[in-house]
Design a protein around this motif. Structure first.
Motif, PDB file in Angstrom:
ATOM      1  N   GLU A   3       0.662  -1.231  -0.014  1.00 27.55           N
ATOM      2  CA  GLU A   3      -0.011   0.078  -0.178  1.00 27.55           C
ATOM      3  C   GLU A   3       0.863   1.453   0.018  1.00 27.55           C
ATOM      4  O   GLU A   3       0.388   2.393  -0.742  1.00 27.55           O
ATOM      5  N   GLU A   4       1.953   1.221   0.710  1.00 30.83           N
ATOM      6  CA  GLU A   4       2.654   2.388   0.935  1.00 30.83           C
ATOM      7  C   GLU A   4       3.654   2.777  -0.453  1.00 30.83           C
ATOM      8  O   GLU A   4       3.448   3.975  -0.797  1.00 30.83           O
ATOM      9  N   GLU A   5       3.874   1.787  -1.197  1.00 30.66           N
ATOM     10  CA  GLU A   5       4.752   1.947  -2.368  1.00 30.66           C
ATOM     11  C   GLU A   5       3.706   2.336  -3.519  1.00 30.66           C
ATOM     12  O   GLU A   5       3.854   3.108  -4.185  1.00 30.66           O
ATOM     13  N   VAL A  66      12.239   4.007  -9.473  1.00 29.21           N
ATOM     14  CA  VAL A  66      12.989   2.869  -9.902  1.00 29.21           C
ATOM     15  C   VAL A  66      12.875   1.693  -9.120  1.00 29.21           C
ATOM     16  O   VAL A  66      12.442   0.746  -9.830  1.00 29.21           O
ATOM     17  N   ASP A  67      13.007   1.821  -7.956  1.00 32.58           N
ATOM     18  CA  ASP A  67      12.820   0.931  -6.963  1.00 32.58           C
ATOM     19  C   ASP A  67      12.519   1.050  -5.573  1.00 32.58           C
ATOM     20  O   ASP A  67      13.001   2.224  -5.259  1.00 32.58           O
ATOM     21  N   PHE A  68      11.975   0.210  -4.815  1.00 31.07           N
ATOM     22  CA  PHE A  68      11.679   0.503  -3.521  1.00 31.07           C
ATOM     23  C   PHE A  68      12.211  -0.312  -2.631  1.00 31.07           C
ATOM     24  O   PHE A  68      12.464  -1.778  -2.967  1.00 31.07           O
ATOM     25  N   GLU A  69      12.829   0.031  -1.517  1.00 34.27           N
ATOM     26  CA  GLU A  69      13.421  -1.068  -0.576  1.00 34.27           C
ATOM     27  C   GLU A  69      12.881  -0.480   0.622  1.00 34.27           C
ATOM     28  O   GLU A  69      13.013   0.536   1.272  1.00 34.27           O
ATOM     29  N   ILE A  76      10.647   3.783   3.964  1.00 39.23           N
ATOM     30  CA  ILE A  76      10.854   3.146   2.590  1.00 39.23           C
ATOM     31  C   ILE A  76      11.788   3.899   1.916  1.00 39.23           C
ATOM     32  O   ILE A  76      11.939   5.298   1.912  1.00 39.23           O
ATOM     33  N   ARG A  77      12.902   3.296   1.310  1.00 36.32           N
ATOM     34  CA  ARG A  77      13.907   3.821   0.565  1.00 36.32           C
ATOM     35  C   ARG A  77      13.678   3.842  -0.957  1.00 36.32           C
ATOM     36  O   ARG A  77      13.544   2.762  -1.381  1.00 36.32           O
ATOM     37  N   VAL A  98      18.240   9.356  -4.139  1.00 41.09           N
ATOM     38  CA  VAL A  98      17.493   8.290  -3.348  1.00 41.09           C
ATOM     39  C   VAL A  98      16.767   9.070  -2.309  1.00 41.09           C
ATOM     40  O   VAL A  98      17.331  10.023  -1.566  1.00 41.09           O
ATOM     41  N   HIS A  99      15.487   8.762  -2.186  1.00 43.97           N
ATOM     42  CA  HIS A  99      14.675   9.507  -1.258  1.00 43.97           C
ATOM     43  C   HIS A  99      14.050   8.332  -0.129  1.00 43.97           C
ATOM     44  O   HIS A  99      13.952   7.161  -0.410  1.00 43.97           O
ATOM     45  N   VAL A 100      14.173   8.987   1.150  1.00 45.19           N
ATOM     46  CA  VAL A 100      13.858   8.128   2.099  1.00 45.19           C
ATOM     47  C   VAL A 100      12.440   8.616   2.901  1.00 45.19           C
ATOM     48  O   VAL A 100      12.735   9.783   3.349  1.00 45.19           O
ATOM     49  N   TYR A 101      11.496   7.713   2.934  1.00 45.47           N
ATOM     50  CA  TYR A 101      10.325   8.217   3.535  1.00 45.47           C
ATOM     51  C   TYR A 101      10.272   7.499   5.017  1.00 45.47           C
ATOM     52  O   TYR A 101      10.494   6.213   5.047  1.00 45.47           O
TER      53      TYR A 101
END
Length: 115
Positions: A3-5, A66-69, A76-77, A98-101
């Motif tokens: 859901e967050e992604e 591009v990518d979620f970690e 989430i990065r 890179v964004h970190v939430y």
């Protein structure tokens, strides 16, 4: 995709359309946001709105995830491809950032730009 992604994907799409209201409704009332363009930080959705208005008056950024970690702390990065053009269309930046939430009560509580 969780859901967050999915929410973050919608947020990036709305940002790229300059649909501030869709993005800001997903932010915590005390959201802490980096001012990556002028420096420093802004707090609260209305300060984020003001920051983006100033930014978009000078440059045209587009940001595509591009990518979620997922991080152990629940954040989430997000690796994003970012392009920034001046208002004449000249490329100023084309690369990855890179964004970190972090989240609270299902809303974006903070975002950081990872160096």
């Amino acid at each position: 995709m969780n859901e967050e992604e999915m929410m973050l994907g919608r947020i990036y799409e709305a940002f790229n359309r300059r649909d501030m209201d869709t993005v800001l409704v997903a932010m915590h009332p005390a959201v802490d946001w980096p001012n990556g363009w002028e420096g420093g930080r802004v707090c609260g959705p209305e300060e984020v709105r003001s920051y983006w208005r100033r930014q978009w008056a000078a440059v045209d950024p587009t940001v595509v995830p591009v990518d979620f970690e997922h991080r152990r702390d629940g954040g989430i990065r997000v690796r994003v491809h970012q392009t920034v053009r001046d208002l004449s269309g000249n490329m100023l930046m084309d690369g990855e950032v890179v964004h970190v939430y972090t989240f609270e009560a299902g809303l974006i509580k903070a975002m950081d730009i990872e160096k």
